[in-house]
Design an enzyme around this catalytic site. Structure first.
Site, PDB file in Angstrom:
ATOM      1  N   GLU A   1      10.906 -19.502  -9.530  1.00 38.60           N
ATOM      2  CA  GLU A   1      12.174 -20.257  -9.780  1.00 38.60           C
ATOM      3  C   GLU A   1      12.967 -19.054 -10.499  1.00 38.60           C
ATOM      4  O   GLU A   1      14.077 -19.016 -10.139  1.00 38.60           O
ATOM      5  CB  GLU A   1      12.262 -21.329 -10.518  1.00 38.60           C
ATOM      6  CG  GLU A   1      12.251 -21.479 -11.945  1.00 38.60           C
ATOM      7  CD  GLU A   1      10.745 -21.107 -12.131  1.00 38.60           C
ATOM      8  OE1 GLU A   1      10.989 -20.428 -13.721  1.00 38.60           O
ATOM      9  OE2 GLU A   1       9.839 -21.255 -11.860  1.00 38.60           O
TER      10      GLU A   1
ATOM     11  N   HIS B   1       6.154 -17.677 -11.899  1.00 35.83           N
ATOM     12  CA  HIS B   1       7.278 -18.723 -11.922  1.00 35.83           C
ATOM     13  C   HIS B   1       8.399 -18.317 -10.627  1.00 35.83           C
ATOM     14  O   HIS B   1       9.346 -17.363 -10.734  1.00 35.83           O
ATOM     15  CB  HIS B   1       8.209 -18.657 -13.034  1.00 35.83           C
ATOM     16  CG  HIS B   1       7.276 -19.378 -14.192  1.00 35.83           C
ATOM     17  ND1 HIS B   1       7.912 -20.504 -14.796  1.00 35.83           N
ATOM     18  CD2 HIS B   1       6.439 -18.762 -15.003  1.00 35.83           C
ATOM     19  CE1 HIS B   1       6.774 -20.832 -15.604  1.00 35.83           C
ATOM     20  NE2 HIS B   1       6.153 -19.861 -15.712  1.00 35.83           N
TER      21      HIS B   1
ATOM     22  N   CYS C   1       1.967 -21.489 -11.866  1.00 35.93           N
ATOM     23  CA  CYS C   1       1.397 -21.538 -13.067  1.00 35.93           C
ATOM     24  C   CYS C   1       0.309 -22.484 -13.590  1.00 35.93           C
ATOM     25  O   CYS C   1      -0.753 -22.425 -13.178  1.00 35.93           O
ATOM     26  CB  CYS C   1       2.614 -21.459 -14.091  1.00 35.93           C
ATOM     27  SG  CYS C   1       2.609 -20.678 -15.684  1.00 35.93           S
TER      28      CYS C   1
END
Length: 385
Positions: free
Chosen positions: A356, A354, A264
Site C-alpha cells: 500500500e 507494504h 508483513c
C-alpha cells in the site's frame, strides 16, 4: 511511560541503550521517560505515516535522515488514529514547518500525544551502533531531574524485550468495520487486522473490493460469516512465534482453498501456517527504499518495509507443505531475507513488505491487482464447476 508536555526544546534529554551506550541531547516532543526497542528507519520522507503505523508499537524509532519535521503534521496522512511509536529520535528537527497542508509542527503533535523524543544527537553514530550490535532495548529520559546513569541503565534492562512479545491484539480494532468498494463492487474480502494501516483497505476498495476489517481475535467462523471471496492478513507488531491464533485461522482458510493474501506480519503468519520457522533479524528492515526482487518475474522493486522478524524458508528449492508446494517468490537484495511466499497448489501468496506504501514508493501496488486476479480466477473456476 511517564510524560509531560511542558518544557521541551532546550530541556536536557538522555538516550540509554541496554549495552550501556549513552547519547545526550535535547527533549523533542513530550518530556518524560519511555522505553522500547531501538530501531532505525531509512526513509527520508513519510515520517507521519511511520509514526502512525501500528507495527511500530513499543519501538523507539531513530530517523537516519538528519532533518525531520520540515513539512509539519496534517490531518490527511495518518495511517491510524494515533501515534504508535514508543519514542522518537531525530538529529536536526525543523524549526519552522513549511507545507500548505501543515496544521501544526511535529514537535507539537508528539507532545500532544505524549510521545517522548530526543533531538540533537548523532543519529548516524547511533544507527551504525545498532547495525553492528543489533536492535536492543532503549530508554529516553528527559526533564530537569534526570536519574544517574546507573539507574537509567538498570531501568532500560528491566524493560520487556521484543522477542516473545504478543502485541497484535493491543493495536487491532476491537470491533469489525466495513470499508466500502469504490464504484462497482466486485469482491468481498475479510481482512484480519493485526495492526493494519488505513491505506491498505483503501487500496483494495479502489479495485472494487468491499473490505470487512475484523479484529485480531476473529475466528474462522467470523471470517466466513461475511462470505468472503478472499481473505487478507495485515501487518502488525510483535514476535510471530507468539501468534498461534492467527496461524490457526490462516490454516482454516488454506484448508478451504479461499484466495489468501498476507503482508508483513501476514507473511510470517503464512510461513508458520505452512510449517516454516521464524527468527529475529539483527536490526530489521525499516524505511521506504528497500530493494526486493520478484523472483516470479525477475523485476526489482523499491519497497516500504517495517519488520524485525523473518520467515526461515529455503531459497533454492520448492518446499512441500501440508497445503501443497510453496516457493520463495520475493527476496531482499541486501541480505537475501525471504520477502514473499507463493503456494503453487492453492490460491495463496504473501509478501514481507507494504504494497500500500503510503508515502511511497508504489512499485509493489500490482500485488493488489494480483490478489484481485486470483479471486477472479477462483470465482470463474467455481462457476465452471
Amino acid at each position: 511511560m511517564t510524560t509531560s508536555t511542558r518544557g521541551a526544546g532546550k530541556t536536557p534529554a538522555v538516550l540509554v541503550l541496554e549495552d550501556g551506550r549513552i547519547f545526550r541531547g535535547r527533549a523533542y516532543g513530550a518530556v518524560g521517560v519511555t522505553f522500547g526497542e531501538a530501531v532505525f528507519s531509512t526513509g527520508m520522507t513519510g515520517y507521519q505515516e511511520t509514526l502512525t503505523d501500528p507495527s511500530y508499537h513499543r519501538q523507539v524509532v531513530v530517523m537516519t535522515a538528519p532533518h525531520v519535521g520540515n513539512t509539519g503534521v496534517n490531518d490527511e496522512d495518518p495511517e491510524s488514529k494515533r501515534i504508535w511509536v514508543a519514542g522518537y529520535v531525530v538529529r536536526d528537527p525543523a524549526r519552522v514547518p513549511s507545507n500548505w497542508r501543515s496544521r501544526r509542527s511535529l514537535d507539537e503533535e508528539l507532545a500532544a500525544q505524549g510521545v517522548v523524543g530526543i533531538s540533537g544527537i548523532d543519529t548516524r553514530a547511533l544507527t551504525r551502533h545498532l547495525r553492528e550490535r543489533g536492535a536492543m532495548r532503549v530508554g529516553i529520559f528527559s526533564g530537569d531531574a534526570l536519574p544517574d546513569e546507573g539507574t537509567m541503565l538498570a531501568e532500560v534492562r528491566q524493560a520487556p524485550e521484543m522477542k516473545g512479545a504478543d502485541l497484535s491484539a493491543e493495536v487491532a480494532t476491537q470491533e469489525a468495520y466495513v470499508v466500502p468498494a469504490v464504484g462497482e463492487k466486485k469482491f468481498t474480502v475479510a481482512a484480519i487486522d493485526l495492526g493494519i494501516k488505513g491505506m491498505t483497505p483503501h487500496r483494495m476498495a479502489e479495485r472494487g473490493i468491499e473490505v470487512h476489517v475484523l479484529p485480531a481475535t476473529a475466528t474462522v467462523e467470523d471470517v466466513y460469516a461475511v462470505n468472503p471471496d478472499g481473505v487478507f492478513f495485515s501487518n502488525g507488531p510483535g514476535d510471530p512465534a507468539t501468534a498461534d491464533h492467527p496461524v490457526s485461522v490462516m490454516q482454516g482458510v488454506l484448508e478451504r482453498g479461499t484466495p489468501l493474501f498476507g503482508i508483513c506480519f501476514g507473511n510470517q503468519i503464512l510461513g508458520r501456517a505452512l510449517g516454516f520457522g521464524t527468527y529475529k533479524l539483527k536490526y530489521g528492515h525499516r524505511g521506504i527504499n528497500q530493494p526486493v526482487q520478484d523472483r516470479t518475474t525477475g523485476k526489482v522493486e523499491v519497497t516500504a518495509h517495517n519488520h524485525g522478524f523473518a520467515v526461515d524458508a529455503p531459497l533454492d528449492k520448492v518446499s512441500d507443505t501440508p497445503y501443497g508446494r510453496v516457493e520463495v517468490s520475493h527476496v531482499c537484495l541486501n541480505d537475501n531475507v525471504v520477502e514473499g511466499l507463493q503456494l503453487l497448489d492453492r490460491p495463496a501468496f504473501s509478501v514481507q513488505y507494504h504494497p500500500e506504501a503510503a508515502a511511497g514508493p508504489h512499485d509493489a501496488a500490482y500485488l493488489f491487482d494480483r490478489f484481485t486476479s486470483l479471486m477472479s480466477t477462483v470465482a470463474m473456476e467455481g462457476q465452471r464447476a
